[in-house]
Design an enzyme around this catalytic site. Sequence first.
Site, short mmCIF file in Angstrom:
data_model
loop_
_atom_site.label_atom_id
_atom_site.label_comp_id
_atom_site.label_asym_id
_atom_site.label_seq_id
_atom_site.Cartn_x
_atom_site.Cartn_y
_atom_site.Cartn_z
N GLU A 1 0.83 -1.21 0.00
CA GLU A 1 0.00 0.00 0.00
C GLU A 1 0.86 1.26 0.00
O GLU A 1 0.55 2.25 -0.68
CB GLU A 1 -0.94 -0.01 1.21
CG GLU A 1 -2.07 -1.02 1.07
CD GLU A 1 -2.98 -1.05 2.27
OE1 GLU A 1 -4.12 -0.58 2.15
OE2 GLU A 1 -2.56 -1.55 3.34
N GLU B 1 -4.48 -8.84 3.23
CA GLU B 1 -5.25 -8.59 4.45
C GLU B 1 -6.46 -9.49 4.62
O GLU B 1 -6.87 -9.78 5.75
CB GLU B 1 -5.70 -7.12 4.48
CG GLU B 1 -4.61 -6.12 4.82
CD GLU B 1 -3.81 -5.69 3.60
OE1 GLU B 1 -3.07 -4.71 3.70
OE2 GLU B 1 -3.93 -6.35 2.54
#
Length: 299
Positions: free
Chosen positions: A149, A169
């Site tokens: 990210e 995730e």
Amino acid sequence: MAAAAALGGLGLLRARLRLAAAAAATSAGLGRTGHRAPQLPGGVAAAAFPSAGRSYGSQAKEEEELRVRYLDDEHKGIVVLGLNRSHAKNALSKNLVKMMSKAMDALKSDKKVRTVVFRSEVPGIFCAANLPVPTIAAIDGAALGGGLELALACDIRVAASSAKMGLVETKLAIIPGAGGTQRLPRTIGVSLAKELIFSARIVDGEEAKSIGLISHVVEQNEAGDAAYRRALALAREFLPQGPVAMRVAKLAINQGMEVDLVTGLAIEEACYAQTIPTKDRIEGLLAFKEKRPPRYKGE
């Protein structure tokens, strides 16, 4: 000048840290493959940001979680931000996010900074920023979860063919919460982004290049820093250009991508107008007329 959104995710990261410690634990990032970092090419001035101030020295202290190096010689104008939270594999902590935020604020106002390269000081790990200048993520190891990210928040990503990248995730029953669900679709397309996030799939450098996740892929070297060296070479290509033009170009692109074409063209026109009264523009014309390299000052 308002900075174009490169890592507005710092605020999101703070919120994410409050959601679950497990999310931070997935912030494996961009690093090398088990080797000590070689001496940086060119002269190096090291600086740390434990506070808003800037300190210099020949070596950053081992306990510094964020290392900021201002390169010299042919790399002058390039700043290298190294993540050095080895005990937690660069997992994002409140303190690290705070230091990154302070570093970003300092770099934004420094007209001598032309390009920022993000890398890991921890072998095999990476975990980048809202800056008005070009940013490059050098991915030499693993960039998983929060690490990817942060890399997605950079303007350009360079990776070794052996690097591993993925938003994993969903394996922890959470979702990417630091910009991943928004930046990945904008980078590789909605359908493929959904596939990667739903499956928590990890891709290597070659596949990442084929799907448009990164701009350049290089074979890893013995030192484990091939992507970093390619990022430096790329940054050197940016150095001769007008600093004001570079910042305004980034602003025009970033803001224009969020609106329709007609509005985007209006943004471009407004940004172009900002470059007309600059001293750099006059210097560029004079240098062209006199057939010499321009000496831009960012004014």
